[in-house]
Design an enzyme around this catalytic site. Structure first.
Site, PDB file in Angstrom:
ATOM      1  N   LYS A  92      -7.815  -2.966 -21.951  1.00  0.00           N
ATOM      2  CA  LYS A  92      -6.638  -3.055 -22.496  1.00  0.00           C
ATOM      3  C   LYS A  92      -5.639  -2.455 -21.329  1.00  0.00           C
ATOM      4  O   LYS A  92      -4.431  -2.683 -21.509  1.00  0.00           O
ATOM      5  CB  LYS A  92      -6.266  -1.877 -23.462  1.00  0.00           C
ATOM      6  CG  LYS A  92      -6.861  -2.735 -24.798  1.00  0.00           C
ATOM      7  CD  LYS A  92      -6.582  -1.751 -26.147  1.00  0.00           C
ATOM      8  CE  LYS A  92      -7.469  -2.144 -27.336  1.00  0.00           C
ATOM      9  NZ  LYS A  92      -8.690  -1.637 -27.473  1.00  0.00           N
ATOM     10  N   SER A  98     -12.714  -0.725 -24.249  1.00  0.00           N
ATOM     11  CA  SER A  98     -11.424  -0.710 -24.589  1.00  0.00           C
ATOM     12  C   SER A  98     -10.620  -0.724 -23.221  1.00  0.00           C
ATOM     13  O   SER A  98      -9.366  -0.703 -23.012  1.00  0.00           O
ATOM     14  CB  SER A  98     -10.984   0.117 -25.415  1.00  0.00           C
ATOM     15  OG  SER A  98     -11.127  -0.206 -26.652  1.00  0.00           O
ATOM     16  N   SER A 114      -5.573   3.065 -28.848  1.00  0.00           N
ATOM     17  CA  SER A 114      -6.236   1.973 -28.393  1.00  0.00           C
ATOM     18  C   SER A 114      -6.272   0.863 -29.454  1.00  0.00           C
ATOM     19  O   SER A 114      -7.363   0.348 -29.724  1.00  0.00           O
ATOM     20  CB  SER A 114      -7.706   2.495 -28.358  1.00  0.00           C
ATOM     21  OG  SER A 114      -8.749   1.275 -27.434  1.00  0.00           O
TER      22      SER A 114
END
Length: 387
Positions: free
Chosen positions: A65, A62, A122
């Site tokens: 991102k 993640s 997230s």
């Protein structure tokens, strides 16, 4: 025997004298011993303070991102989206697994709420919803992510989605991730989201949703205000963290730690090392005006050249700066139209001929082409003044 004994004593003494000391370099080697890859940089100058396998291509999970948020912040800067604009969730966005805020098909949230979901929770579903709003589809947004990586000169990165969910051919490196974070932090207002430990979505409804930051260091390490964690079975525990103390901002990245405890401990070591050993000397804030430039055939005659980020010089603690030279180089023959944020020059900082920092200067405003009547009046005015 006496001679042999004397020789042995001399050898032992020599070994003691010439044995390498456990200096700062030795300590640095221990900072991320339990990670596959790591890096520590000072944000303003980009100086690398520590590195371990920093160009190894690994799954970023993640932390992907960070680039997603960068493109969102740049779209906000351009005015193509607004914080209070409502974004509708597609069937596809709502179908995302992993971390999510459980958006339903057709549900609307503002850009600010979506960004909050991405930065704090997230949220994969919010990331895809924003990608579709900005580029029309996740695929088109991913193309832009890869294009932006190339623009930043990143060679160890290829994105296949906006979320970091496991997929073949999706990778990055700790060096590239640090450079993305450096670019994202030009928009320091993003830390208003990434630095929050907890918040809520859908308040005043029966579906109130509690967001808790996956980056626990924002609560437990003074000065940490971002940026992004990551975990998958392949990637293990990853974190890109940033902290600011005494005017110095640093970025620490860890890939592939075996646990959250190890991940946080190694990032903490890197931050402690940076703040104990280094300091920055601030020269200019973001948006500082350094020069004015003439614009040919524009609705405005002049524009200002401004900094896009804070400009600082890094030294070891206790070291003093001597002969600092600041050189501004501007583009010649700038012709309208000019967009706000267009590059129009550079600022270079040197000390005794050695380059310490270099940054792009941009236009502080947009300038349209002047109409024929405006140009005619200028010509008449010039003619009148010359007579």
């Amino acid at each position: 025997m006496k001679k042999i004994g004397s020789l042995l004593i001399c050898l032992i003494f020599a070994a003691a004298v010439f044995q390498p000391r456990a200096d700062a370099a030795g300590k640095k080697n221990e900072l991320a011993s339990n990670a596959r890859s790591a890096i520590l940089i000072e944000r303003d100058t980009g100086t690398v303070l520590y590195s371990k396998n920093s160009h190894e291509e690994l799954p970023p999970a993640s932390m992907t991102k960070i680039m997603t948020m960068l493109l969102i912040m740049e779209a906000l800067d351009k005015g193509s989206i607004k914080m209070d604009e409502k974004v509708r969730t597609s069937e596809y966005a709502a179908s995302m697994g992993g971390s999510q805020i459980f958006l339903e098909p057709g549900e609307e949230m503002t850009v600010e709420q979506m960004l909050k979901g991405i930065a704090i929770g997230s949220a994969n579903d919010a990331a895809v919803a924003m990608a579709e709003r900005i580029s029309g589809s996740e695929e088109a947004f991913v193309d832009r992510m890869n294009e932006r990586a190339r623009e930043l000169g990143l060679k160890d990165t290829k994105f296949a989605n906006v979320t970091g969910l496991p997929v073949k051919g999706h990778y990055s490196s700790s060096y590239d991730m640090a450079m993305m974070a450096k670019e994202l932090l030009k928009h320091e207002e993003v830390t208003k989201f990434t630095g929050k430990y907890e918040d809520y979505l859908r308040e005043d409804t029966d579906k109130k949703f509690w967001l808790v930051n996956t980056n626990k260091l924002v609560r437990y390490y003074p000065g940490v205000d971002g940026l992004k964690t990551g975990f998958t079975n392949d990637a293990k525990f990853c974190l890109t963290a940033t902290a600011k103390k005494d005017g110095m901002r640093v970025i620490a990245v860890v890939f592939g730690a075996p646990s959250t405890k190890d991940r946080n401990a190694q990032v903490t070591k890197m931050l402690d090392f940076a703040f104990s050993q280094y300091m920055t000397h601030s020269l200019y804030k973001k948006g500082a005006v350094l020069a004015e430039v003439k614009v040919s055939k524009g609705s405005a005659k002049r524009i200002r050249a401004v900094t896009t980020e804070p400009v600082s010089v890094l030294t070891k603690k206790g070291e003093k700066l001597s002969r600092i030279k600041k050189t501004v180089k501007l583009k010649e023959h700038i012709k309208a139209p000019v967009k706000k944020g267009d590059p129009i020059g550079t600022l270079t900082i040197t000390e005794d001929g050695k380059q310490l920092a270099k940054t792009t200067l941009v236009s502080n405003q947009s300038v349209k082409e002047a109409g024929w009547w405006q140009l005619f009046k200028r010509t008449i005015g010039m003619f009148a003044r010359s007579n």
